[in-house]
Write a protein that holds these residues in place. Structure first.
Motif, PDB file in Angstrom:
ATOM      1  N   VAL A 249      -3.436   8.554   3.219  1.00  0.00           N
ATOM      2  CA  VAL A 249      -3.947   7.518   4.137  1.00  0.00           C
ATOM      3  C   VAL A 249      -4.464   8.187   5.408  1.00  0.00           C
ATOM      4  O   VAL A 249      -5.586   7.925   5.861  1.00  0.00           O
ATOM      5  N   LEU A 250      -3.655   9.084   5.980  1.00  0.00           N
ATOM      6  CA  LEU A 250      -4.059   9.774   7.215  1.00  0.00           C
ATOM      7  C   LEU A 250      -5.370  10.513   7.009  1.00  0.00           C
ATOM      8  O   LEU A 250      -6.253  10.505   7.860  1.00  0.00           O
ATOM      9  N   PHE A 251      -5.510  11.156   5.852  1.00  0.00           N
ATOM     10  CA  PHE A 251      -6.708  11.953   5.599  1.00  0.00           C
ATOM     11  C   PHE A 251      -7.969  11.086   5.589  1.00  0.00           C
ATOM     12  O   PHE A 251      -8.989  11.434   6.187  1.00  0.00           O
TER      13      PHE A 251
ATOM     14  N   VAL B 297      -5.440  15.440  16.302  1.00  0.00           N
ATOM     15  CA  VAL B 297      -4.025  15.293  15.939  1.00  0.00           C
ATOM     16  C   VAL B 297      -3.892  15.170  14.417  1.00  0.00           C
ATOM     17  O   VAL B 297      -3.092  15.870  13.778  1.00  0.00           O
ATOM     18  N   LEU B 298      -4.710  14.306  13.822  1.00  0.00           N
ATOM     19  CA  LEU B 298      -4.619  14.100  12.373  1.00  0.00           C
ATOM     20  C   LEU B 298      -4.889  15.391  11.613  1.00  0.00           C
ATOM     21  O   LEU B 298      -4.171  15.748  10.679  1.00  0.00           O
ATOM     22  N   LEU B 299      -5.921  16.131  12.059  1.00  0.00           N
ATOM     23  CA  LEU B 299      -6.277  17.370  11.366  1.00  0.00           C
ATOM     24  C   LEU B 299      -5.155  18.391  11.434  1.00  0.00           C
ATOM     25  O   LEU B 299      -4.851  19.072  10.455  1.00  0.00           O
ATOM     26  N   LEU B 300      -4.536  18.487  12.617  1.00  0.00           N
ATOM     27  CA  LEU B 300      -3.462  19.469  12.781  1.00  0.00           C
ATOM     28  C   LEU B 300      -2.278  19.108  11.889  1.00  0.00           C
ATOM     29  O   LEU B 300      -1.688  19.974  11.241  1.00  0.00           O
ATOM     30  N   VAL B 301      -1.958  17.822  11.832  1.00  0.00           N
ATOM     31  CA  VAL B 301      -0.826  17.386  11.003  1.00  0.00           C
ATOM     32  C   VAL B 301      -1.109  17.692   9.528  1.00  0.00           C
ATOM     33  O   VAL B 301      -0.286  18.287   8.823  1.00  0.00           O
ATOM     34  N   ILE B 302      -2.301  17.333   9.064  1.00  0.00           N
ATOM     35  CA  ILE B 302      -2.619  17.535   7.649  1.00  0.00           C
ATOM     36  C   ILE B 302      -2.757  19.027   7.337  1.00  0.00           C
ATOM     37  O   ILE B 302      -2.305  19.510   6.297  1.00  0.00           O
TER      38      ILE B 302
ATOM     39  N   TYR C 202     -11.868   3.913   0.717  1.00  0.00           N
ATOM     40  CA  TYR C 202     -10.722   4.740   0.316  1.00  0.00           C
ATOM     41  C   TYR C 202      -9.530   4.578   1.254  1.00  0.00           C
ATOM     42  O   TYR C 202      -8.396   4.785   0.837  1.00  0.00           O
ATOM     43  N   VAL C 203      -9.795   4.254   2.521  1.00  0.00           N
ATOM     44  CA  VAL C 203      -8.657   4.005   3.423  1.00  0.00           C
ATOM     45  C   VAL C 203      -7.843   2.855   2.846  1.00  0.00           C
ATOM     46  O   VAL C 203      -6.607   2.925   2.738  1.00  0.00           O
TER      47      VAL C 203
ATOM     48  N   PHE D 101      -3.288  15.168  -2.987  1.00  0.00           N
ATOM     49  CA  PHE D 101      -2.293  14.502  -2.135  1.00  0.00           C
ATOM     50  C   PHE D 101      -1.210  13.818  -2.964  1.00  0.00           C
ATOM     51  O   PHE D 101      -0.041  13.835  -2.597  1.00  0.00           O
ATOM     52  N   ALA D 102      -1.630  13.228  -4.072  1.00  0.00           N
ATOM     53  CA  ALA D 102      -0.652  12.530  -4.914  1.00  0.00           C
ATOM     54  C   ALA D 102       0.369  13.510  -5.485  1.00  0.00           C
ATOM     55  O   ALA D 102       1.474  13.123  -5.867  1.00  0.00           O
TER      56      ALA D 102
END
Ligand code: PFF
Length: 462
Positions: A319-321, A194-199, A127-128, A308-309
């Motif tokens: 992508v980040l997720f 970092v990714l989790l906080l952003v999302i 999926y990435v 997300f879409a």
């Protein structure tokens, strides 16, 4: 207790045993094992399917009353014996008593979990790429569902992605404990936060996000049954990587000056924090765009891409997720594979490289039963379940809780309070007396009985 040193051969050869080299390394690797697809895939869909907040409360109780005591016990035993899961119990148990079977069943559990876990990880890694290429960028669940079914029902793609994942994990393990596991998790864990906080921030600032939060934090007790409580407890075992010798193995790499109860509490809280953040990243967005939270295992692969879409800059966040999920899965798989690898090295004296290779081959074989569970083997069912579902159910709801019960009994009744006191106070350096007393009380009766009761009720035996 036998007084031979484990790894006598290694010691005789003048080599010191590979171990975590810093306190942060201990934390990163242990948290790396706990945090995984359990947080990003399982926790959200199981919470979604079982009514949200009520389930969360039961899960919290299971984590505190069962997870924490078992995790401390495992790490303590591992550090004491400084050996693999089987040898640890062989060394610490009175001669002739078969407690080492806990470690042996742990190896079986590690294989069964890896078999289906590497397949979910395979979908995540696939999926990435799909997210990068924009293949799953559709706000229609019908389209994302077709994309997911296309992937999982294709035997070649399923197998290749799974083997790719296995090679990646095996490749890291070849570098050993400090240069492999520790070095990688030290980089991945901060990235994950970092990714989790952003999302999470993105999801929370969507219109209608409050509905998702209330789903996660307002209990509906009508959904709670014996089976649901078993699922919550099984999830706590799976989440904290306990009941199967993983934490014994990692404990054996712990430093002697590490405060085990404090580190365990930190890992448990951080793991919970990641699960909550994953819930916060997912449910507000799901509700905001009018999707259903109880989509089951497909939530991550069908609902999430559509969610997300639907949002501005959704492509980037998608992508980040999936990078986040891949990062989380990596640390967990390292610890799963390390269980049989370390047993082979410790028990049979073969090199780490050989042990890793052998396990990869075995897992390639066993894992393919799960990789093909949605295609060629979809109709092959045992107890009404595909291999994938069976391995998942059997490990979380039977093997890990059983392992947990025997760990409790061993520590409280065979090892005893005195040795616990020495081990957890680092031989009198730390003031952990009260913790040991409480822990011993729990391990003696409360925790094992609770696990047994929940297991029997959940399996419909009482
Ligand atoms: N704790 C991992 C997760 O939540 O994804 C899964 C896991 C890793 C289970 C290691 C068991 C284990 F030994």
């Amino acid at each position: 207790m036998k007084n031979h040193t484990p790894h006598a051969a290694t010691a005789a050869a003048g080599k010191t045993r590979d171990a975590f080299s810093s306190s942060f390394g201990v934390l990163a690797a242990t948290l790396g094992s706990a945090v995984g697809l359990g947080n990003i895939w399982k926790f959200p869909y199981v919470t979604g399917a079982n009514g949200g907040a009520g389930f969360l409360v039961i899960y919290l109780l299971a984590t505190l009353l069962v997870g924490l005591p078992v995790m401390i016990s495992e790490i303590m035993l591992g550090r004491k014996a400084k050996s693999d899961a089987v040898t640890t119990l062989r060394t610490l148990a009175p001669a002739g008593q078969p407690w080492w079977l806990i470690g042996a069943f742990g190896v079986v559990a590690a294989f069964l979990i890896m078999a289906f876990y590497t397949e979910v990880a395979a979908w995540v890694f696939a999926y990435v790429f799909k997210a990068l290429r924009g293949d799953i960028l559709s706000s229609s669940p019908a389209v994302t569902s077709a994309a997911f079914k296309g992937l999982i029902s294709d035997p070649v793609q399923s197998l290749l992605w799974q083997w790719g994942v296995l090679l990646l994990i095996g490749g890291i393990l070849l570098f050993g404990v400090a240069k492999g596991i520790e070095a990688v998790t030290k980089k991945l864990m901060p990235l994950l936060f970092v990714l989790l906080l952003v999302i999470g921030a993105r999801s929370l600032t969507l219109p209608g996000a409050a509905q998702g939060l209330s789903f996660l934090f307002t209990p509906d007790w009508s959904k709670i049954s014996g089976e649901v409580v078993l699922v919550a407890m099984g999830l706590a075992f799976f989440k904290l990587s306990i009941g199967m010798g993983t934490m014994i193995t990692y404990g054996s790499y712990f430093r002697d000056d590490q405060n085990i109860p404090a580190t365990t509490l930190r890992v448990m809280s951080a793991d919970l924090f990641v699960s909550m953040l994953a819930g916060i990243a997912i449910f507000p967005a799901v509700f905001s765009f009018g999707f259903q939270p109880g989509a089951g295992p497909a939530l991550l692969f069908i609902t999430i891409p559509a969610v997300f879409a639907s949002m501005p800059f959704g492509h980037v966040f998608m992508v980040l997720f999936f990078v986040l999920a891949a990062v989380a899965a990596t640390g967990a798989m390292l610890s799963l594979l390390e269980v049989p690898v370390s047993v082979m090295v410790g028990r049979f004296g073969i090199s780490r490289a050989r042990a890793t290779l052998l396990n990869l081959l075995l897992l390639g074989l066993i894992g393919s039963s799960c990789a093909l569970s949605n295609s060629v083997l979809a109709d092959v069912k045992l107890f009404g379940m595909t291999f994938f579902d069976l391995f998942d159910y059997l490990t979380s709801n039977v093997l890990l809780p059983l392992g947990g019960i025997f760990i409790c009994l061993f520590v409280a009744w065979v090892w005893g309070k005195q040795k616990m006191m020495e081990a957890l106070s680092n031989h009198g350096v730390l003031d952990n007396g009260k913790i040991v007393k409480g822990l011993h009380g729990l391990l003696k009766l409360v925790t094992p009985l609770l696990i047994l009761l929940v297991m029997f009720k959940g399996l419909g035996l009482i």
